[in-house]
Structure formats: C-alpha cells, structure tokens
Design a protein around this motif. Structure first.
Motif, PDB file in Angstrom:
ATOM      1  N   UNK B  64       0.842  -1.197   0.000  1.00  0.00           N
ATOM      2  CA  UNK B  64       0.000   0.000   0.000  1.00  0.00           C
ATOM      3  C   UNK B  64       0.879   1.250   0.000  1.00  0.00           C
ATOM      4  N   UNK B  65       0.569   2.181  -0.901  1.00  0.00           N
ATOM      5  CA  UNK B  65       1.237   3.493  -0.895  1.00  0.00           C
ATOM      6  C   UNK B  65       0.326   4.456  -0.145  1.00  0.00           C
ATOM      7  N   UNK B  66       0.925   5.320   0.650  1.00  0.00           N
ATOM      8  CA  UNK B  66       0.057   6.234   1.409  1.00  0.00           C
ATOM      9  C   UNK B  66       0.611   7.648   1.472  1.00  0.00           C
ATOM     10  N   UNK B  68       0.022  10.410   3.937  1.00  0.00           N
ATOM     11  CA  UNK B  68      -0.615  10.625   5.243  1.00  0.00           C
ATOM     12  C   UNK B  68      -1.143  12.050   5.351  1.00  0.00           C
ATOM     13  N   UNK B  87      12.128   3.900  -0.154  1.00  0.00           N
ATOM     14  CA  UNK B  87      12.056   3.280  -1.487  1.00  0.00           C
ATOM     15  C   UNK B  87      13.201   2.296  -1.725  1.00  0.00           C
ATOM     16  N   UNK B 127       6.698  10.455  -2.895  1.00  0.00           N
ATOM     17  CA  UNK B 127       7.144   9.271  -2.157  1.00  0.00           C
ATOM     18  C   UNK B 127       6.144   8.124  -2.326  1.00  0.00           C
ATOM     19  N   UNK B 128       4.859   8.460  -2.185  1.00  0.00           N
ATOM     20  CA  UNK B 128       3.821   7.426  -2.269  1.00  0.00           C
ATOM     21  C   UNK B 128       3.687   6.887  -3.691  1.00  0.00           C
ATOM     22  N   UNK B 131       6.505   4.507  -4.706  1.00  0.00           N
ATOM     23  CA  UNK B 131       6.504   3.207  -4.011  1.00  0.00           C
ATOM     24  C   UNK B 131       5.711   2.148  -4.783  1.00  0.00           C
TER      25      UNK B 131
END
Lengths: 267, 188
Positions: B64-66, B68, B87, B127-128, B131
């Motif tokens: 899962x990519x998140x 936040x 990563x 970042x998400x 990933x």
C-alpha cells in the motif's frame, strides 16, 4: 533563497555578538564596582577584574597551568563521552524493550535526582582519585542523554515509524534510516547541556579530592592560600573552556541543532 | 482488491466504526466523505494495518502506498533523501522523474525544514507514487496544493494507478478533489 538566508544569518550573528559584548562589559563593570564598594578589608575575597586578569595572565605563562588544564579536559571529556554513549544506548534499550525500561529507568531517575556531592563522597570509597572526576561526569551526562533519547524515540518518532511500516521498511531500516536521523537534534541538544553538567561536576570532584595535576586541585590550593584572585582566575578558565568546547560541539553539530530548534520532525 | 465487511473499532469507550463496509474494485477510486471524527482516518489505519479492527473482515492488498494527513518527513534530511528513504533502488528512477515533473528538481538538495507546506505535500505524494503500491491512500493529500498542480498530480495518479488496475482511496473535504479523480463517494 540561499543568498537571502545567508545575509539574514550574518545579520543575526552580528546582532548576537553585539549583545554578548554588551553583556560581558556590563557584568565586568558591575564586578569592578562591587570590588570597589566592598572596601579594602574584604577585597581579598572579591578582587577587581583587573587583579584577576593579571593573575590569569601570569598563570597562563606557566607550564603547570596548561598541564592541569589538559588533564582536566581529558578527564571530563572521557566521562562525557562514556556518559553520552551509555545514555544513547540505554535510551534505545528502554524505549524498545519493556524489561530494560523496567530495570534501567528507575535507576537512571534516581541517579538524576541524587545530589552530585553524595556521589562524589560515595564514589571516593570505591575508586581512585584520578578516576573520580571521570565517573562523576559520566553520572551527570548519562541520565540526561538517556531521557532525551528515550523520550524522542517514544514520542516523536511514532508517526515516522508508522510511515516506515506502511512502506514495508524492516525494523533495522526504521531504526537507522528514520529514528536515529530524526532524533539527532534532541540528542545533540542534550549533549550540549550535559557538557555543562560534566564540567561543573567534574571540577567539583577535583576540588574535593584533588587529583595530582588538575584545575580542581589548583583551585583548592589557591583557596587554602587565600589567593582568591587565583580561585577566580581558575574559575574563569573553567567557564571559558566550557564555553569554547560547547561552541565547538555546536559548530560540529550545527546542522542538526538548527533542525532541533526548528522542531524535530515534520510529522 | 479491498474489502472491509462489518468492521467495528472503538477507542476505549468511543465507538468510531460500527459494522462499517467498504468494497473497492481494481482500477476504482473511492472517496470517503464525512465530517471530522466520523472514522475516515481510522478506517484508513485499519486498511494499512496500523490498527486492528475489534471485529469484522478485512481483506487488503499487501503493498500500500500512502500520503498521510501529516507530512511525516524528517526535517534534518533533504527533500530527495526524504522521498527515497523508504524506497528500493529500482524505484529511485521513478522518484527522480516525478520530482522533475512536480517542479521540485531545484529543491532536491534543500532540507525540508526550508520548504513551503505545498512543497512538502508534493514530496509526500512523490514518495507514495514512487513506491508503486497496489492501493494508493490519499488522506487529505491535496491540502496546500494549487489547482494546476492538483490536476497534474491527478493525471499521474490516473495513469499510474487507475489505468493499471490499481485502486485509490481518497479522503478529502473538497468535492472537486473527488471529481478530479472520478471517485465514487462513500458517505460515512
């Protein structure tokens, strides 16, 4: 952006330096006035800043002064470094392992609360006089660094740790890539504070038990000879050394301290 | 792809989710809609495995990519290091491409403490996206991002996730964010 930040920093440095100079002049002036007002009879106990400066200049010219200073620095630094390492390791242990927390935390809290003089008196029974200032500095630094490491790891890293878990990072990667970089600021702040405590307590131990060649022994001898100019001169030396080492430590770790001041993690 | 069936969760006495159901299909974008405290973030935390449901069934993807709700960046590190922190090496290329695409190339080596709120948000989105999870969670991800950049990001999300049969769960108070991604709205 970088240029404007540099210009602002330079302006801040000049402003800070000006305030520092004004503060030094103010306090030396006050000291001078006090030494005049106290009268001839009591001036022995509060010599003028000029008399102390004269004594300091004559001390600085001797080899003994530098040997004592160097050995005192080495003792206190040894205690400081050992204390810092013990504090960081115990902080990591108590924040991760419940049984380690149950065993170590009360002991470290007690060490922090016990008056330093009690330790100085008790430690004398179990170790050599030369090792005493090292041990006392160690005892002053360890709980301070432990508390900062423990609290930072417990509280502020939680959200970053969660991010690491969601992104499938392993426990070691979370520790070395997330936790340690994000708490470096707190640890360095604790180290700077701990350095001050290490100096005070280490020199106090030296004054009480007078290791062979040390600033503490020289302070004690100066006091015994009613050479209060000497006491003030050595005290100023300790203050100056403490400040210089603190500045060096801050410079060395300036990048991280800046971050600590701005608020550790952006979590 | 994702299924929550009769999921309940309480914080002590406070029941946050009561027999909550959610079904997200492959290539679908779903927007959780509701007032503060209705359990949106809690549902997301259960999906990510950060909370355990008191009861019910949770079938969630492994990866899962998140993004936040908070940035969750380390101020002492540069923007690039923050993005690449979780990563794998093979994902770096994508991260570099997105840093470029989202206008952050010149700030790669700037510490995040010196960046604006919008830039930090973009960094967390990069970042998400880099990933490459099977599910992308966007918890108030577009806060502080201007309309033009939102469109750009939404385009990448559609291309990289929705068009590749991956799913997206969005939490936002702004209805246009849901429209941008063509999300099915679920009121909570």
């Amino acid at each position: 952006m970088t240029a404007s930040i540099t210009a602002r920093n330079n302006k801040d440095i000049i402003k800070k330096a000006s305030f520092a100079i004004i503060a030094v002049i103010f306090w030396i002036g006050l000291w001078w006035v006090a030494s005049i007002l106290i009268g001839e009879d009591l001036r022995l106990f509060l010599p003028s800043p000029f008399a102390v400066a004269k004594t300091l200049v004559s001390l600085v010219a001797t080899k003994d002064f530098w040997t004592a200073t160097l050995l005192t620095i080495l003792r206190i630094f040894a205690g400081f470094i050992l204390g810092a390492m013990a504090g960081i390791v115990s902080g990591m242990l108590t924040s991760h392992i419940k049984i380690a927390d149950a065993i170590l935390s009360p002991a470290l809290k007690i060490i922090r609360a016990v008056p330093v003089v009690s330790f100085i008196i008790l430690a004398f029974l179990f170790m050599s006089i030369d090792a005493l200032p090292i041990f006392i500095s160690f005892l002053m630094v360890t709980p301070l660094v432990w508390q900062s490491t423990h609290d930072a790891l417990q509280n502020s890293c939680k959200e970053l740790e969660e991010m690491g878990r969601v992104f499938k990072m392993g426990a070691l990667a979370i520790l070395f890539k997330i936790k340690l970089p994000s708490i470096t600021g707190e640890i360095i702040t604790a180290l700077v504070t701990g350095l001050g405590f290490a100096w005070k307590s280490g020199v106090a131990a030296e004054v009480l038990y007078s290791p062979n060649i040390s600033i503490g022994k020289n302070i004690y001898i100066a006091k015994a000879n009613l050479d209060f100019s000497g006491v003030y001169a050595y005290t100023l030396t300790v203050v100056a050394l403490s400040l210089v080492i603190e500045i060096l430590l801050k410079r060395l770790c300036g990048r991280y301290l800046l971050n600590a001041e701005r608020g550790k993690a952006n979590a | 792809m994702l299924e929550l069936k009769n999921v309940s969760f309480s914080y002590g006495e406070l029941k946050v989710l009561d027999n909550f159901n959610l079904d997200v299909k492959k290539g679908e974008c779903v927007c959780l809609w509701g007032k503060s405290g209705c359990g949106k973030t809690t549902a997301l935390r259960i999906i990510m495995g950060l909370e355990k449901a008191d009861s019910g069934l949770c079938l969630t993807p492994q990866k899962i990519s998140c993004v936040f709700q908070e940035d969750r960046l380390i101020n002492g590190l540069t923007l690039e290091k923050n993005i690449k922190l979780p990563l794998k090496r093979e994902q770096y290329k994508k991260a570099d491409m997105l840093i470029d695409k989202f206008g952050l190339a010149e700030f790669k080596n700037t510490r995040v403490s010196e960046l604006s709120g919008g830039m930090k948000r973009r960094a967390t989105i990069i970042r998400a996206l880099s990933f490459e999870g099977d599910l992308l969670i966007l918890d108030e991800a577009f806060n502080g991002i201007d309309a033009k950049m939102k469109e750009k990001i939404a385009r990448v999300i559609k291309e990289e996730f929705l068009d590749n049969n991956k799913s997206v769960i969005l939490v936002s108070h702004i209805s246009s964010d849901a429209e941008l991604l063509g999300a099915r709205i679920i009121k909570m």
